[in-house]
Write a protein that holds these residues in place. Structure first.
Motif, short mmCIF file in Angstrom:
data_model
loop_
_atom_site.label_atom_id
_atom_site.label_comp_id
_atom_site.label_asym_id
_atom_site.label_seq_id
_atom_site.Cartn_x
_atom_site.Cartn_y
_atom_site.Cartn_z
N THR A 5 0.82 -1.22 0.00
CA THR A 5 0.00 0.00 0.00
C THR A 5 0.85 1.26 0.00
O THR A 5 0.32 2.37 -0.03
CB THR A 5 -0.93 0.02 1.23
OG1 THR A 5 -0.15 0.16 2.42
CG2 THR A 5 -1.74 -1.27 1.32
N GLY A 6 2.18 1.10 0.07
CA GLY A 6 3.07 2.26 0.08
C GLY A 6 3.46 2.75 1.45
O GLY A 6 4.12 3.78 1.58
N ASN A 7 3.08 2.02 2.49
CA ASN A 7 3.43 2.43 3.84
C ASN A 7 4.90 2.11 4.13
O ASN A 7 5.33 0.97 3.98
CB ASN A 7 2.54 1.72 4.86
CG ASN A 7 2.82 2.18 6.28
OD1 ASN A 7 2.80 3.37 6.57
ND2 ASN A 7 3.08 1.23 7.17
N VAL A 8 5.66 3.11 4.53
CA VAL A 8 7.10 2.96 4.80
C VAL A 8 7.33 2.91 6.30
O VAL A 8 6.84 3.76 7.05
CB VAL A 8 7.89 4.14 4.20
CG1 VAL A 8 9.38 3.98 4.48
CG2 VAL A 8 7.63 4.26 2.70
N SER A 9 8.11 1.92 6.73
CA SER A 9 8.43 1.79 8.15
C SER A 9 9.89 1.41 8.33
O SER A 9 10.52 0.83 7.44
CB SER A 9 7.52 0.75 8.82
OG SER A 9 7.68 -0.52 8.19
N LEU A 10 10.43 1.75 9.49
CA LEU A 10 11.79 1.34 9.85
C LEU A 10 11.73 -0.11 10.29
O LEU A 10 11.08 -0.44 11.28
CB LEU A 10 12.31 2.23 10.98
CG LEU A 10 13.67 1.87 11.57
CD1 LEU A 10 14.76 2.02 10.52
CD2 LEU A 10 13.97 2.76 12.78
N TYR A 11 12.42 -0.99 9.56
CA TYR A 11 12.33 -2.41 9.87
C TYR A 11 13.45 -2.87 10.81
O TYR A 11 13.21 -3.63 11.74
CB TYR A 11 12.35 -3.25 8.59
CG TYR A 11 12.05 -4.71 8.86
CD1 TYR A 11 10.76 -5.12 9.17
CD2 TYR A 11 13.07 -5.66 8.84
CE1 TYR A 11 10.49 -6.46 9.45
CE2 TYR A 11 12.80 -7.00 9.10
CZ TYR A 11 11.51 -7.38 9.41
OH TYR A 11 11.25 -8.71 9.69
N ALA A 12 14.67 -2.43 10.57
CA ALA A 12 15.79 -2.84 11.41
C ALA A 12 16.88 -1.79 11.37
O ALA A 12 17.15 -1.19 10.33
CB ALA A 12 16.36 -4.19 10.95
N GLY A 13 17.54 -1.59 12.51
CA GLY A 13 18.63 -0.63 12.59
C GLY A 13 18.13 0.78 12.77
O GLY A 13 17.05 1.02 13.30
N GLY A 14 18.97 1.73 12.34
CA GLY A 14 18.63 3.14 12.48
C GLY A 14 19.66 3.93 13.24
O GLY A 14 19.66 5.15 13.22
#
Length: 353
Positions: free
Chosen positions: A191-200
């Motif tokens: 759907t185009g939803n962007v999220s931080l999956y790992a790290g940062g």
């Protein structure tokens, strides 16, 4: 600091600049026969400008070319632009990048770096524009990113990236992006939803994906329920299990430069926990074998059965042999394709094991 350590730091800096900067060449929107060239490894040498990562399936081999700022398709020793247009040359003779969503023959990129299958088309990490583009037969649109470097989750164009590099798709159709200068892995659902999956946070740490740390992840490849990642400045190969959501180091060992927090690259085959890499970049998996473009070592490495081996390496970089600086890898049937950004070549090794 002795001369050897100074040379290693200079060498590491040189390789990182190849990964992070765009060098612009020229191209054509017309289908053309690739020039024949002298070579000492592989087959089907194809000249391009500054190729980055590759994508291959049963039908296509695609190349993200950071020099011409286009996506090339290669087949039967011919290349043609499938998306993008070559910009005008600047005073130094380099093509200028741009940013334009439009029909494929009019769209503009600035250092497209990674490409992968997504929905009814392909997703491209547009590195210098800090966005993810979506390419179909109808044209190019921006899938995610504002166009300004940053770290921000959100829907589509509300999100931000910083120099996205490798990109891959899982079996459910979700995208995973090596967001290199945010030192993390981002996820984009259908759907185009962007999220931080790992790290940062820049560093090195295994464990839960929420607390794991990376340093300039570049390549990423999904195989079954695992994400394989080249953690380029940690000099290691990492893996994220999509079921357990744990990050582990599967190969590579490194020590810091003296009085530095920078991991020194090295070269050593053997057991995965002892092996050494120098700025690993591209990565691809086939039949439980993991192939790595070990850019700083001018080598192609393989991980199999807990061991790291070298299947190709240039020992004398002053000679006209390849790979000078391998960047991207892709496998089509039993042929391994390699992009060499420094030499501006795509070449292949047939009948890999």
């Amino acid at each position: 600091m002795n001369n050897w350590k100074k040379k290693k730091i200079i060498g590491c800096f040189f390789v990182l600049m190849i990964l992070l900067l765009s060098f612009i060449g020229c191209g054509s929107n017309q289908k053309e026969t690739a020039p024949k060239m002298e070579y000492q490894v592989g087959e089907s040498i194809i000249k391009v400008s500054k190729p980055a990562f590759l994508y291959a399936d049963d039908k296509k081999l695609l190349v993200a070319d950071t020099g011409d700022n286009v996506i090339y398709e290669i087949n039967d020793e011919k290349k043609w632009i499938t998306s993008g247009t070559v910009g005008k040359k600047d005073v130094y003779g380099f093509s200028k990048g741009g940013y334009l969503d439009s029909e494929n023959e009019k769209a503009k990129y600035h250092s497209p770096y990674g490409v992968t299958k997504f929905l009814e088309g392909y997703a491209v990490s547009d590195r210098e524009n800090h966005v993810i583009r979506y390419v179909t037969k109808e044209g190019v649109v921006t899938l995610a990113g504002t166009g300004t470097a940053g770290l921000l989750d959100g829907i589509g164009k509300e999100s931000q990236f910083h120099s996205p590099a490798g990109i891959t798709t899982d079996k459910s159709g979700n995208l995973y992006v090596a967001d290199s200068l945010n030192h993390c892995i981002r996820k984009i659902d259908k759907t185009g939803n962007v999220s931080l999956y790992a790290g940062g946070k820049k560093g090195y740490a295994d464990g839960k994906r929420s607390t794991a740390k990376f340093d300039t992840p570049m390549g990423i490849y999904c195989d079954n329920e695992q994400l394989y990642i080249t953690d380029s400045q940690n000099q290691r190969i990492r893996m994220i299990d999509l079921k357990t959501e744990k990050v582990t180091t599967i190969a590579g060992n490194a020590s810091y430069y003296e009085k530095s927090t920078l991991y020194a690259g090295g070269f050593l085959d053997g057991k995965v926990e002892q092996a050494r890499f120098d700025t690993p970049t591209g990565i691809v998996v086939k039949n439980d074998c993991i192939y790595i473009a070990d850019t700083g070592n001018s080598a192609i490495r393989k991980i199999e059965d807990g061991m790291v081996s070298t299947i190709l390496q240039v020992e004398d970089e002053s000679a006209s042999v390849y790979p000078a600086k391998p960047i991207g890898l892709a496998i089509k049937e039993n042929t391994l394709y390699i992009s060499d950004s420094f030499a501006g070549l795509i070449y292949s090794i047939p009948n890999i094991q």
